[in-house]
Motif scaffolding. Structure first.
Motif, PDB file in Angstrom:
ATOM      1  N   PRO A 202       4.929   9.541  -2.426  1.00  0.00           N
ATOM      2  CA  PRO A 202       4.046   8.748  -1.565  1.00  0.00           C
ATOM      3  C   PRO A 202       4.847   7.854  -0.625  1.00  0.00           C
ATOM      4  O   PRO A 202       5.941   7.396  -0.956  1.00  0.00           O
ATOM      5  CB  PRO A 202       3.250   7.900  -2.557  1.00  0.00           C
TER       6      PRO A 202
ATOM      7  N   GLU B  13       0.829  -1.209   0.000  1.00  0.00           N
ATOM      8  CA  GLU B  13       0.000   0.000   0.000  1.00  0.00           C
ATOM      9  C   GLU B  13       0.864   1.259   0.000  1.00  0.00           C
ATOM     10  O   GLU B  13       2.011   1.237   0.432  1.00  0.00           O
ATOM     11  CB  GLU B  13      -0.912   0.045   1.226  1.00  0.00           C
ATOM     12  N   SER B  14       0.248   2.352  -0.478  1.00  0.00           N
ATOM     13  CA  SER B  14       0.899   3.667  -0.488  1.00  0.00           C
ATOM     14  C   SER B  14      -0.026   4.696   0.129  1.00  0.00           C
ATOM     15  O   SER B  14      -1.255   4.530   0.118  1.00  0.00           O
ATOM     16  CB  SER B  14       1.230   4.095  -1.922  1.00  0.00           C
ATOM     17  N   ARG B  15       0.568   5.751   0.638  1.00  0.00           N
ATOM     18  CA  ARG B  15      -0.188   6.910   1.117  1.00  0.00           C
ATOM     19  C   ARG B  15       0.240   8.109   0.291  1.00  0.00           C
ATOM     20  O   ARG B  15       1.428   8.408   0.181  1.00  0.00           O
ATOM     21  CB  ARG B  15       0.086   7.149   2.600  1.00  0.00           C
TER      22      ARG B  15
ATOM     23  N   THR C  33       5.300   4.299   0.967  1.00  0.00           N
ATOM     24  CA  THR C  33       4.963   2.968   0.475  1.00  0.00           C
ATOM     25  C   THR C  33       5.611   1.912   1.361  1.00  0.00           C
ATOM     26  O   THR C  33       6.737   2.084   1.811  1.00  0.00           O
ATOM     27  CB  THR C  33       5.485   2.785  -0.977  1.00  0.00           C
TER      28      THR C  33
END
Length: 107
Positions: free
Chosen positions: A54, A39-41, A56
């Motif tokens: 991002p 997942e990434s933000r 990750t």
């Protein structure tokens, strides 16, 4: 925590500190413990100008890219920094802000 540094000329050098799965920047805590593998933000979701990509999680390791502020006379190690692999909690050791001039010899 794997941290890539992106050098930029800036008058302020923040304090970056690792605390478990969180990064603290000048006292503001950014917690990434809820970020699952793969997942990434997004940058916008982190609400700080110090993040430039991002966040990750790859193979269990949190990857961050941060601005590395430096002075007008920064050394090569600051202009071309090595990534930081932070495993211990505490302040991150960053390359020098700028070249330190030796004190004049008064003798």
């Amino acid at each position: 925590m794997h941290i890539t540094l992106s050098p930029t000329r800036h008058d302020h050098r923040p304090v970056f500190e690792k605390d478990g799965e969180a990064l603290i920047i000048d006292g503001t805590r950014f917690d990434f413990s809820d970020l699952s593998d793969g997942e990434s933000r997004a940058i916008e979701d982190m609400e700080s100008d110090w993040f430039v990509a991002p966040a990750t999680r790859i193979d269990g390791v949190l990857h961050l890219t941060l601005l590395l502020s430096h002075g007008a006379d920064a050394p090569q190690e600051t202009l071309f920094p090595e990534p930081i692999h932070a495993s211990e909690d505490g302040p991150l050791s960053l390359p020098p802000y700028e070249i330190e001039e030796p004190a004049p010899d008064l003798d």
